[in-house]
Every structure is written in structure tokens, then in C-alpha cells.
Design a protein around this motif. Structure first.
Motif, PDB file in Angstrom:
ATOM      1  N   UNK A 148     -45.062 -31.763  -8.968  1.00 44.07           N
ATOM      2  CA  UNK A 148     -43.748 -32.332  -8.650  1.00 44.07           C
ATOM      3  C   UNK A 148     -42.631 -31.621  -9.401  1.00 44.07           C
ATOM      4  N   UNK A 149     -41.399 -32.056  -9.147  1.00 43.95           N
ATOM      5  CA  UNK A 149     -40.246 -31.645  -9.940  1.00 43.95           C
ATOM      6  C   UNK A 149     -40.172 -32.583 -11.133  1.00 43.95           C
ATOM      7  N   UNK A 150     -40.423 -32.055 -12.341  1.00 43.74           N
ATOM      8  CA  UNK A 150     -40.339 -32.934 -13.505  1.00 43.74           C
ATOM      9  C   UNK A 150     -38.974 -32.784 -14.173  1.00 43.74           C
ATOM     10  N   UNK A 151     -38.845 -33.314 -15.385  1.00 44.70           N
ATOM     11  CA  UNK A 151     -37.526 -33.386 -16.017  1.00 44.70           C
ATOM     12  C   UNK A 151     -37.122 -32.119 -16.758  1.00 44.70           C
ATOM     13  N   UNK A 152     -37.926 -31.061 -16.723  1.00 43.30           N
ATOM     14  CA  UNK A 152     -37.535 -29.817 -17.393  1.00 43.30           C
ATOM     15  C   UNK A 152     -36.355 -29.124 -16.716  1.00 43.30           C
ATOM     16  N   UNK A 153     -36.389 -28.929 -15.400  1.00 40.93           N
ATOM     17  CA  UNK A 153     -35.244 -28.268 -14.762  1.00 40.93           C
ATOM     18  C   UNK A 153     -34.024 -29.190 -14.708  1.00 40.93           C
ATOM     19  N   UNK A 154     -32.840 -28.594 -14.718  1.00 36.73           N
ATOM     20  CA  UNK A 154     -31.615 -29.335 -14.447  1.00 36.73           C
ATOM     21  C   UNK A 154     -31.342 -29.213 -12.957  1.00 36.73           C
ATOM     22  N   UNK A 155     -31.458 -30.327 -12.263  1.00 32.03           N
ATOM     23  CA  UNK A 155     -31.442 -30.338 -10.795  1.00 32.03           C
ATOM     24  C   UNK A 155     -30.840 -31.676 -10.383  1.00 32.03           C
ATOM     25  N   UNK A 156     -29.674 -31.666  -9.748  1.00 31.54           N
ATOM     26  CA  UNK A 156     -28.954 -32.900  -9.459  1.00 31.54           C
ATOM     27  C   UNK A 156     -29.827 -33.899  -8.704  1.00 31.54           C
ATOM     28  N   UNK A 157     -30.089 -35.024  -9.364  1.00 30.30           N
ATOM     29  CA  UNK A 157     -30.864 -36.143  -8.820  1.00 30.30           C
ATOM     30  C   UNK A 157     -32.065 -35.705  -7.985  1.00 30.30           C
ATOM     31  N   UNK A 158     -32.805 -34.730  -8.502  1.00 31.43           N
ATOM     32  CA  UNK A 158     -34.030 -34.320  -7.833  1.00 31.43           C
ATOM     33  C   UNK A 158     -35.071 -35.423  -7.889  1.00 31.43           C
ATOM     34  N   UNK A 159     -35.965 -35.436  -6.914  1.00 40.46           N
ATOM     35  CA  UNK A 159     -36.977 -36.472  -6.784  1.00 40.46           C
ATOM     36  C   UNK A 159     -38.297 -36.009  -7.384  1.00 40.46           C
ATOM     37  N   UNK A 160     -38.905 -36.849  -8.199  1.00 38.16           N
ATOM     38  CA  UNK A 160     -40.210 -36.529  -8.783  1.00 38.16           C
ATOM     39  C   UNK A 160     -41.347 -36.761  -7.797  1.00 38.16           C
ATOM     40  N   UNK A 161     -41.068 -37.372  -6.664  1.00 36.57           N
ATOM     41  CA  UNK A 161     -42.134 -37.984  -5.877  1.00 36.57           C
ATOM     42  C   UNK A 161     -42.365 -37.387  -4.499  1.00 36.57           C
ATOM     43  N   UNK A 177     -27.391 -33.697  -4.033  1.00 34.45           N
ATOM     44  CA  UNK A 177     -27.513 -32.515  -3.181  1.00 34.45           C
ATOM     45  C   UNK A 177     -28.184 -32.915  -1.872  1.00 34.45           C
ATOM     46  N   UNK A 178     -28.180 -31.994  -0.940  1.00 37.64           N
ATOM     47  CA  UNK A 178     -28.754 -32.104   0.415  1.00 37.64           C
ATOM     48  C   UNK A 178     -27.834 -32.942   1.294  1.00 37.64           C
ATOM     49  N   UNK A 234     -35.234 -42.269 -12.665  1.00 39.35           N
ATOM     50  CA  UNK A 234     -34.176 -42.489 -13.653  1.00 39.35           C
ATOM     51  C   UNK A 234     -33.523 -41.154 -14.015  1.00 39.35           C
ATOM     52  N   UNK A 235     -32.200 -41.168 -14.152  1.00 37.79           N
ATOM     53  CA  UNK A 235     -31.425 -39.946 -14.371  1.00 37.79           C
ATOM     54  C   UNK A 235     -30.505 -40.062 -15.580  1.00 37.79           C
ATOM     55  N   UNK A 236     -30.109 -38.887 -16.064  1.00 41.49           N
ATOM     56  CA  UNK A 236     -29.206 -38.744 -17.205  1.00 41.49           C
ATOM     57  C   UNK A 236     -27.774 -38.638 -16.677  1.00 41.49           C
ATOM     58  N   UNK A 237     -26.852 -39.519 -17.109  1.00 36.54           N
ATOM     59  CA  UNK A 237     -25.484 -39.446 -16.591  1.00 36.54           C
ATOM     60  C   UNK A 237     -24.740 -38.177 -16.993  1.00 36.54           C
ATOM     61  N   UNK A 238     -25.148 -37.520 -18.087  1.00 32.53           N
ATOM     62  CA  UNK A 238     -24.504 -36.265 -18.467  1.00 32.53           C
ATOM     63  C   UNK A 238     -24.844 -35.155 -17.467  1.00 32.53           C
ATOM     64  N   UNK A 239     -26.138 -34.945 -17.221  1.00 32.60           N
ATOM     65  CA  UNK A 239     -26.577 -33.821 -16.395  1.00 32.60           C
ATOM     66  C   UNK A 239     -26.775 -34.207 -14.942  1.00 32.60           C
ATOM     67  N   UNK A 240     -26.814 -35.507 -14.655  1.00 32.15           N
ATOM     68  CA  UNK A 240     -27.151 -36.033 -13.323  1.00 32.15           C
ATOM     69  C   UNK A 240     -28.511 -35.524 -12.862  1.00 32.15           C
ATOM     70  N   UNK A 241     -29.330 -35.112 -13.791  1.00 29.17           N
ATOM     71  CA  UNK A 241     -30.691 -34.655 -13.551  1.00 29.17           C
ATOM     72  C   UNK A 241     -31.649 -35.679 -14.146  1.00 29.17           C
ATOM     73  N   UNK A 242     -32.947 -35.474 -13.919  1.00 30.11           N
ATOM     74  CA  UNK A 242     -33.927 -36.433 -14.422  1.00 30.11           C
ATOM     75  C   UNK A 242     -33.774 -36.629 -15.930  1.00 30.11           C
ATOM     76  N   UNK A 243     -33.899 -37.873 -16.356  1.00 29.69           N
ATOM     77  CA  UNK A 243     -33.776 -38.199 -17.769  1.00 29.69           C
ATOM     78  C   UNK A 243     -34.940 -37.578 -18.540  1.00 29.69           C
ATOM     79  N   UNK A 244     -34.628 -36.834 -19.593  1.00 33.70           N
ATOM     80  CA  UNK A 244     -35.658 -36.171 -20.383  1.00 33.70           C
ATOM     81  C   UNK A 244     -36.121 -37.094 -21.511  1.00 33.70           C
ATOM     82  N   UNK A 245     -37.398 -37.476 -21.432  1.00 26.31           N
ATOM     83  CA  UNK A 245     -38.006 -38.372 -22.408  1.00 26.31           C
ATOM     84  C   UNK A 245     -39.427 -37.873 -22.666  1.00 26.31           C
ATOM     85  N   UNK A 246     -40.224 -38.720 -23.311  1.00 27.28           N
ATOM     86  CA  UNK A 246     -41.631 -38.392 -23.492  1.00 27.28           C
ATOM     87  C   UNK A 246     -42.413 -38.422 -22.201  1.00 27.28           C
TER      88      UNK A 246
END
Length: 496
Positions: free
Chosen positions: A97-110, A357-358, A410-422
Motif C-alpha cells: 500500500x501507500x504508507x505514511x513515508x511519502x508526502x502525498x495529499x490525502x493518499x489512501x492506504x487501502x 488530488x484526483x 488519518x492525516x496530518x493537517x500540516x502536510x495533508x498527507x498520512x499522519x506519521x506515527x508508529x
């Protein structure tokens, strides 16, 4: 009546031979938010000239940022793909999947993304072979305008087929029978495809479908197309998000220099050229102008961030008494109000391209059992921004009206990308997460916070103290109860 207007009226009575309406006269001194302007009988002094032109430069920069944001956004998507080696039509990024490493506007993990860019000036008419069984796909041009859908929402209806994409300079080949033919107004275009996880939540079948069936090649090479290269990119570190400072204008300039002049209408070209962005000319603002343009960006960012989590347009909210809203205000992928009678909903368009995006009608039309629908939330049931240091509960009622699956990311409001956590996948979905605890009534409770409530680990999405967050609930293959609002999303409830 103020003193300045009284003075102007006095001058009018003294210096004109006939009565003059006060509304057409300018007083000697005018105080505004842009500064104090001074005039001699309507003629500005040097400082007024300077301030008025600086303010105009600011306005043009501000409007360029907001209006042409789609072009910079998709340009950085292209740039980010090139960073990981996807630099022409023979290479496809697989995110499975697309995980939280890339900065990608509201990309889907699923979903399993297949993503690539192509340049029609280099390829000429381009053939895209879409295999049967893929999920919805979309082609967007270099201004993020819709060009075509593929898969279930497209003309192949999920059965697969050959698409022929023509550029702005291309003539349609005389033997184009058997192709779904579309024309793009720009050279650079994005193809984004989605495939679904299998019944066990695995991406293997989707990946095989891409590798065995997806092909892109120039029509002129249809008898001997080049081999495709598929690059696993979902865990790589790369950026696809446009800058929020002066660099934005350099990103936009790349698009303006590459694309045909007509990809923007004269009004938009004039807006960009007013701050020095013109095809065939270098962009080199003075230090003074650069400072003004930097400030224009920051004021624009303040506006879009203000509208991102709590849109002021009440029409975007799904329900009168809840926090959930749609990223496609007005039910139009072109953000038209009343089919265009009310023009374009600029706030809704700005909100979308800031965070998402899209661009496709499949995200807004009532396509029962096909396409996708999105609900966005950034505030809890009390209307407060979601806080990563707190714990929340979100109840998903039974019978989610989605033919394919639902997901919550869940997303990060700064990057609008997936929230980076554990958790590399800050999400849950109905296919991959088959260990979710289900309540006796068939509903599912999801929990959000720095730590899971005891015994709720399977249903927990981690958040970060000191950071905010927002979320998107997706339905793939939405069913009628979603559109009729018989089934509704619940608000996110704070705990404790």
C-alpha cells in the motif's frame, strides 16, 4: 458624512460649474488597510503610487496562488514520481500500500495505486491498455482538469479496453476504431489507477493485474511497444506536495513554460503574467517584488488553512447537525454553482486542491455501486479541532453502504498527507483489518489517541501529542443508502 467627503463636496461646489456627485470624487486623504493614500485634486503623490502598485502586485500574487494552485499541485506530483524513477510513460509507481513515508495529499492506504505521468508532446497519440478488473482510474491534465475515467466509471465499464489519448497538437489517427478516444488540452498528464485488495486483504492479485495487463505506448509503436517497468514506491520517502512559500511560483513557472499557451485562457494567463510568469520569458522578480509575493503566499495559506477543517460554505456539510463534509462542494467536479448559473464556487475549489488530488465526476456523481464517495472531518462532536494528545471514539454503524469496502484514514493537517506515527498505515478498513472487534449490534468502534484504550488495540489508530489530525472516510462502490442519507456517519466523540 466624514470630514474627507465633506471637504470633497466643498471643493466640488467651488471648482465645478455644475453639480458633481460626491461618489465620483476622491478626497485628498484616504485611509485604507493598504495604507494612507494622498492626492492633489485626484492626482496621487509618489508614495500613493508606490503603495497602490505594491498592493496590486500582492493581490495578483495572492490570486495566482489560489487560482493556479491545481497546476503547481499536479506538477509536484509529477516531480515526486520522477524522484523515485517514474519519469516516463513506460514506468509505473505501484503503491501497495501507500504508507505514511511519502508526502502525498490525502493518499489512501487501502487501495493499490498504479500511478504514472506521460507527455503527449514527446509520445504523440498515446495508447493506454487497461486490464479488466481494476478499480476506478482517472486521467487529469496539467491543470488538474478531468480528461477521462477508466475502469467501472469509464467507458470500458470495468471490462478493460484500449484508450487513445490525443494531445493538443495531435490529429486523430484514421484507424482509431476499437479505442476509447479522448483529447487532453495539455502535454503532461497523470494516470492514476486503483485496484482493490483481495478478500484476505492482500495486494498480490492487484499487483499481478497491473504487471500483466497495464500497458502505455505511443500509437506509432503499437506493433512493438516497449516493456513496462513497475516500481514499488509505497514505502519510499519522496514529496509530491507543492511549496507554501515563494518556491510555489517556480513550480508553477515550470508548468507554464512546458505547456501550450492555450492550456490557460487569456484571463488566467494575464493573472500569471502580471507577476512575471509568462511563457517564453524568464521569471526573475526583484527582491522587493519577491518579498511581496512571499507575503501573498502566506496570506493565501492562512485562508486555505482556515477553510480546510471548518469550511465556511455550509452547503458542503453532509448533515445539518454533524461535522462531516465533502471535498467536492456543490456536487460538481468543476465546482459549478447551479450548473454554472452561479459561476464557480471558488472556496470549494480552493479547499479541494489544497488538500486533495484526483479530479473526476466519479467522486461526485451518484454512481451506485461504482466510483467512490468521501467524507472529511477535522473537528469532534463539539466542533473543536481534533487533538493528537486526546482520545476519541468513532462509531461506524452496521450496514455500511459500500459494495467494495470502506476505509478510515488519518492525516496530518500540516502536510495533508498520512499522519506519521508508529503505525505506518494510520488507518483501518473493512477488508485488510479483519481482526476488528465488532459490537453485538454489528457496529464498529474505532479509537484515536496516543495510546489504545485497554483491550481495543485492534480498533485503534495512533495519533501524536502536540499535533492535530483530520480524517477521511471512504466508500468504494457506494450504495443508495449513502446518497439518501438513510445511513449516516457519526461524529467523532471525545473520551474522558
Amino acid at each position: 458624512m466624514g470630514f474627507a467627503e465633506t471637504t470633497a463636496l466643498k471643493k466640488a461646489s467651488q471648482n465645478f460649474t455644475a453639480p458633481i456627485p460626491s461618489g465620483i470624487l476622491t478626497p485628498d486623504t484616504v485611509k485604507t488597510s493598504a495604507g494612507t493614500f494622498r492626492f492633489f485634486d485626484g492626482m496621487p503623490d509618489g508614495e500613493t503610487v508606490r503603495k497602490s502598485f505594491e498592493n496590486l502586485k500582492f493581490i495578483r500574487g495572492y490570486e495566482t496562488f489560489l487560482t493556479l494552485m491545481p497546476a503547481a499541485s499536479i506538477e509536484m506530483l509529477r516531480h515526486g514520481h520522477a524522484e523515485v524513477g517514474v519519469d516516463n510513460h513506460t514506468k509505473v509507481a505501484l503503491m501497495a500500500p501507500l504508507n505514511s513515508n511519502p508526502l502525498f495529499l490525502t493518499g489512501n492506504t487501502d487501495t493499490v495505486y498504479g500511478s504514472t505521468f506521460f507527455n503527449l508532446k514527446k509520445t504523440g497519440p498515446l495508447v493506454i491498455e487497461i486490464p479488466a478488473g481494476l478499480g476506478p482510474g482517472t486521467i487529469n491534465d496539467a491543470f488538474f482538469r478531468f480528461v477521462a475515467d477508466t475502469g467501472a466509471p469509464g467507458p470500458d465499464k470495468g471490462k478493460g479496453g484500449k484508450y487513445l489519448i490525443l494531445g493538443p497538437d495531435d490529429s486523430e489517427p484514421s484507424h482509431a476504431g476499437g479505442y476509447f478516444v479522448f483529447r487532453s488540452p495539455t502535454y503532461s498528464n497523470w494516470l492514476i489507477l486503483r485496484a482493490f485488495l483481495d478478500s484476505n486483504g492482500k495486494p498480490d492479485q492487484a499487483i499481478a493485474n497491473y504487471e500483466n495487463g497495464l500497458r502505455l505506448y505511443p500509437y506509432s509503436q503499437r506493433d512493438n511497444p516497449a516493456q513496462m517497468i513497475f516500481i514499488q514506491a509505497g514505502e519510499k520517502v519522496f514529496n509530491t506536495v507543492h511549496a507554501n512559500n515563494f518556491k510555489f511560483f517556480n513550480e508553477l513557472n515550470t508548468v507554464i513554460q512546458r505547456e501550450p499557451i492555450a492550456f490557460l485562457d487569456p484571463e488566467l494567463r494575464g493573472l500569471a503574467s502580471a507577476i512575471g510568469l509568462e511563457k517564453g520569458k524568464s521569471f526573475s522578480p526583484s527582491p522587493e517584488d519577491k518579498k511581496i509575493l512571499e507575503e501573498a503566499i502566506q496570506v493565501g495559506v492562512a485562508y486555505v488553512r482556515s477553510d480546510m477543517g471548518q469550511p465556511r460554505n455550509k452547503d458542503v456539510y453532509f448533515y445539518q447537525d454533524k461535522q462531516w463534509f465533502t471535498p467536492f462542494g456543490g456536487g460538481s467536479h468543476e465546482w459549478l454553482v447551479d450548473d454554472g448559473a452561479g459561476g464557480r464556487n471558488l472556496d470549494a475549489r480552493n479547499n479541494f486542491f489544497w488538500g486533495y488530488t484526483v479530479n473526476t465526476p466519479a467522486m461526485v456523481l451518484q454512481m451506485i455501486g461504482a466510483g467512490s464517495q468521501y467524507g472529511v472531518v477535522a473537528t469532534d462532536a463539539n466542533g473543536r479541532y481534533l487533538d493528537g494528545s486526546k482520545t476519541y471514539k468513532f462509531t461506524i454503524d452496521k450496514g455500511v453502504p459500500a459494495k467494495d469496502f470502506w476505509s478510515m484514514v488519518v492525516y496530518d493537517p500540516q502536510t495533508r498527507s498520512e499522519l506519521q506515527t508508529g503505525q505506518l498505515l494510520p488507518s483501518k478498513n473493512s477488508v485488510r483489518n479483519q481482526d476488528l472487534d465488532v459490537n453485538t449490534d454489528g457496529s464498529i468502534d474505532l479509537y484515536f489517541g496516543p495510546k489504545p484504550p485497554t483491550g481495543k488495540e485492534a480498533n485503534w489508530i495512533e495519533t501524536v501529542p502536540g499535533k492535530g489530525w483530520f480524517a477521511v472516510f471512504r466508500l468504494y462502490g457506494p450504495l443508495q443508502p449513502w446518497f439518501d442519507k438513510i445511513w449516516q456517519l457519526n461524529d467523532i466523540q471525545p473520551m474522558g
